[in-house]
Design a protein around this motif. Sequence first.
Motif, PDB file in Angstrom:
ATOM      1  N   GLU A 110       0.832  -1.211   0.000  1.00 56.56           N
ATOM      2  CA  GLU A 110       0.000   0.000   0.000  1.00 56.56           C
ATOM      3  C   GLU A 110       0.862   1.256   0.000  1.00 56.56           C
ATOM      4  O   GLU A 110       0.551   2.237  -0.695  1.00 56.56           O
ATOM      5  CB  GLU A 110      -0.943  -0.013   1.205  1.00 56.56           C
ATOM      6  CG  GLU A 110      -2.074  -1.017   1.070  1.00 56.56           C
ATOM      7  CD  GLU A 110      -2.777  -1.315   2.369  1.00 56.56           C
ATOM      8  OE1 GLU A 110      -3.830  -1.971   2.329  1.00 56.56           O
ATOM      9  OE2 GLU A 110      -2.264  -0.915   3.446  1.00 56.56           O
ATOM     10  N   LYS A 111       1.967   1.229   0.745  1.00 57.28           N
ATOM     11  CA  LYS A 111       2.880   2.381   0.729  1.00 57.28           C
ATOM     12  C   LYS A 111       3.524   2.532  -0.646  1.00 57.28           C
ATOM     13  O   LYS A 111       3.738   3.652  -1.132  1.00 57.28           O
ATOM     14  CB  LYS A 111       3.951   2.213   1.822  1.00 57.28           C
ATOM     15  CG  LYS A 111       3.423   2.506   3.225  1.00 57.28           C
ATOM     16  CD  LYS A 111       4.517   2.514   4.271  1.00 57.28           C
ATOM     17  CE  LYS A 111       4.851   1.135   4.744  1.00 57.28           C
ATOM     18  NZ  LYS A 111       5.762   1.141   5.909  1.00 57.28           N
ATOM     19  N   GLN A 112       3.808   1.397  -1.269  1.00 63.26           N
ATOM     20  CA  GLN A 112       4.394   1.442  -2.610  1.00 63.26           C
ATOM     21  C   GLN A 112       3.402   2.064  -3.602  1.00 63.26           C
ATOM     22  O   GLN A 112       3.767   2.926  -4.413  1.00 63.26           O
ATOM     23  CB  GLN A 112       4.771   0.028  -3.043  1.00 63.26           C
ATOM     24  CG  GLN A 112       5.598  -0.042  -4.314  1.00 63.26           C
ATOM     25  CD  GLN A 112       6.003  -1.487  -4.630  1.00 63.26           C
ATOM     26  OE1 GLN A 112       5.357  -2.442  -4.197  1.00 63.26           O
ATOM     27  NE2 GLN A 112       7.072  -1.629  -5.397  1.00 63.26           N
ATOM     28  N   VAL A 113       2.145   1.627  -3.530  1.00 62.94           N
ATOM     29  CA  VAL A 113       1.110   2.171  -4.417  1.00 62.94           C
ATOM     30  C   VAL A 113       0.924   3.663  -4.161  1.00 62.94           C
ATOM     31  O   VAL A 113       0.860   4.468  -5.104  1.00 62.94           O
ATOM     32  CB  VAL A 113      -0.226   1.422  -4.208  1.00 62.94           C
ATOM     33  CG1 VAL A 113      -1.377   2.145  -4.904  1.00 62.94           C
ATOM     34  CG2 VAL A 113      -0.118  -0.015  -4.721  1.00 62.94           C
ATOM     35  N   LEU A 114       0.864   4.048  -2.899  1.00 63.07           N
ATOM     36  CA  LEU A 114       0.643   5.459  -2.566  1.00 63.07           C
ATOM     37  C   LEU A 114       1.820   6.321  -3.019  1.00 63.07           C
ATOM     38  O   LEU A 114       1.631   7.459  -3.470  1.00 63.07           O
ATOM     39  CB  LEU A 114       0.418   5.618  -1.064  1.00 63.07           C
ATOM     40  CG  LEU A 114      -0.083   6.993  -0.599  1.00 63.07           C
ATOM     41  CD1 LEU A 114      -1.381   7.369  -1.321  1.00 63.07           C
ATOM     42  CD2 LEU A 114      -0.295   7.007   0.901  1.00 63.07           C
TER      43      LEU A 114
ATOM     44  N   SER B  56      -3.018  -6.320 -11.653  1.00 62.87           N
ATOM     45  CA  SER B  56      -4.180  -5.864 -12.410  1.00 62.87           C
ATOM     46  C   SER B  56      -4.628  -4.480 -11.930  1.00 62.87           C
ATOM     47  O   SER B  56      -4.316  -4.060 -10.797  1.00 62.87           O
ATOM     48  CB  SER B  56      -5.336  -6.855 -12.255  1.00 62.87           C
ATOM     49  OG  SER B  56      -5.847  -6.806 -10.939  1.00 62.87           O
ATOM     50  N   VAL B  57      -5.373  -3.795 -12.768  1.00 58.90           N
ATOM     51  CA  VAL B  57      -5.935  -2.494 -12.387  1.00 58.90           C
ATOM     52  C   VAL B  57      -6.898  -2.663 -11.217  1.00 58.90           C
ATOM     53  O   VAL B  57      -6.982  -1.807 -10.329  1.00 58.90           O
ATOM     54  CB  VAL B  57      -6.646  -1.833 -13.588  1.00 58.90           C
ATOM     55  CG1 VAL B  57      -7.361  -0.552 -13.151  1.00 58.90           C
ATOM     56  CG2 VAL B  57      -5.655  -1.523 -14.696  1.00 58.90           C
ATOM     57  N   ASN B  58      -7.631  -3.776 -11.203  1.00 59.41           N
ATOM     58  CA  ASN B  58      -8.552  -4.043 -10.092  1.00 59.41           C
ATOM     59  C   ASN B  58      -7.799  -4.148  -8.769  1.00 59.41           C
ATOM     60  O   ASN B  58      -8.283  -3.683  -7.724  1.00 59.41           O
ATOM     61  CB  ASN B  58      -9.344  -5.323 -10.338  1.00 59.41           C
ATOM     62  CG  ASN B  58     -10.407  -5.148 -11.404  1.00 59.41           C
ATOM     63  OD1 ASN B  58     -10.840  -4.027 -11.687  1.00 59.41           O
ATOM     64  ND2 ASN B  58     -10.839  -6.244 -12.006  1.00 59.41           N
ATOM     65  N   THR B  59      -6.615  -4.760  -8.805  1.00 57.68           N
ATOM     66  CA  THR B  59      -5.803  -4.871  -7.583  1.00 57.68           C
ATOM     67  C   THR B  59      -5.363  -3.485  -7.110  1.00 57.68           C
ATOM     68  O   THR B  59      -5.404  -3.178  -5.912  1.00 57.68           O
ATOM     69  CB  THR B  59      -4.564  -5.751  -7.839  1.00 57.68           C
ATOM     70  OG1 THR B  59      -5.000  -7.079  -8.169  1.00 57.68           O
ATOM     71  CG2 THR B  59      -3.669  -5.811  -6.598  1.00 57.68           C
ATOM     72  N   VAL B  60      -4.963  -2.645  -8.044  1.00 55.01           N
ATOM     73  CA  VAL B  60      -4.568  -1.277  -7.686  1.00 55.01           C
ATOM     74  C   VAL B  60      -5.756  -0.527  -7.090  1.00 55.01           C
ATOM     75  O   VAL B  60      -5.627   0.172  -6.082  1.00 55.01           O
ATOM     76  CB  VAL B  60      -4.021  -0.526  -8.910  1.00 55.01           C
ATOM     77  CG1 VAL B  60      -3.730   0.942  -8.551  1.00 55.01           C
ATOM     78  CG2 VAL B  60      -2.759  -1.194  -9.425  1.00 55.01           C
ATOM     79  N   SER B  61      -6.932  -0.690  -7.688  1.00 57.28           N
ATOM     80  CA  SER B  61      -8.142  -0.028  -7.179  1.00 57.28           C
ATOM     81  C   SER B  61      -8.464  -0.488  -5.765  1.00 57.28           C
ATOM     82  O   SER B  61      -8.871   0.312  -4.911  1.00 57.28           O
ATOM     83  CB  SER B  61      -9.327  -0.309  -8.110  1.00 57.28           C
ATOM     84  OG  SER B  61      -9.099   0.240  -9.394  1.00 57.28           O
ATOM     85  N   ARG B  62      -8.270  -1.798  -5.523  1.00 60.47           N
ATOM     86  CA  ARG B  62      -8.515  -2.311  -4.176  1.00 60.47           C
ATOM     87  C   ARG B  62      -7.544  -1.697  -3.171  1.00 60.47           C
ATOM     88  O   ARG B  62      -7.930  -1.318  -2.055  1.00 60.47           O
ATOM     89  CB  ARG B  62      -8.397  -3.843  -4.175  1.00 60.47           C
ATOM     90  CG  ARG B  62      -8.829  -4.459  -2.828  1.00 60.47           C
ATOM     91  CD  ARG B  62      -8.770  -5.970  -2.840  1.00 60.47           C
ATOM     92  NE  ARG B  62      -7.387  -6.464  -2.852  1.00 60.47           N
ATOM     93  CZ  ARG B  62      -6.813  -7.042  -3.901  1.00 60.47           C
ATOM     94  NH1 ARG B  62      -7.486  -7.200  -5.028  1.00 60.47           N
ATOM     95  NH2 ARG B  62      -5.563  -7.465  -3.832  1.00 60.47           N
TER      96      ARG B  62
END
Length: 255
Positions: free
Chosen positions: A199-203, A222-228
């Motif tokens: 989550e820190k990596q995504v943020l 996947s984009v869905n994983t990023v959205s989650r």
Amino acid sequence: MSPTMDSKDILDKEFSAQDFAEGQPYGQMLDSYKDIARNYARMENAIAVLSDLRGNASYIYYGGFSRVLGMDKCGGESKVSSIWEEEILALIHPDDLAGKHLQELCFFHFIRRQPKRKRADYYLTSKLRMRNGMNSYIPVSHRMFYVSTPSDTALWLALCLYGPLLFDIPAKCLIIDSSDGQMIELDKQNNGKILSAREKQVLGLIDRGMTSKEIAVTLSVSVNTVSRHRQEILGKLQVKNSIEACRVAKDLRLI
């Protein structure tokens, strides 16, 4: 800019960014909390400061301890057009003042993360050094409580109590759950565990301006994983959008 000013400015921004619902009985409830602060000053001989984060004002009540700090105001009351009790803050050792603002910022985010029914149970207690009437620094007890708005949408009031340090506490700063006595050492509270490593990596990638599709490609998910992950981040930080998430995460040194 000094650490004190950094934390203080961040607190100002965090307080003012809150959504204070209109149509609430603010005036009536403020009078009730003024009485509570006044009684703390009377019964504990403390200096009690009630700060209205919505109205940008503070109400100060001077108990007997004010004499120790060189203030000839015992039994007096005053109002200042600021949430910062500068006359009192000026007596705190500069190193401790920097820590105090940072502690209050962390405590603010801690309270915001709690279920609304539990917020009123917690208070912050810490040790400060303050200059007395003889111009020497003495150990002082500082306690702080946040009060939610009637609708529980924001933290509205902050009550700070300054008094003699009657007994040592096992850490420089503690969060106390008054309902069961549980203690949390603020200095050891690992804010880094609020978000997972992913989550820190995504943020961090969001903060760099990347879209969900670009993040998905970069992380091979996947984009869905990023959205989650995005939704989990917003929920954990209790914010409404990614811009707020990045700001809060930086405040807490998560990214």
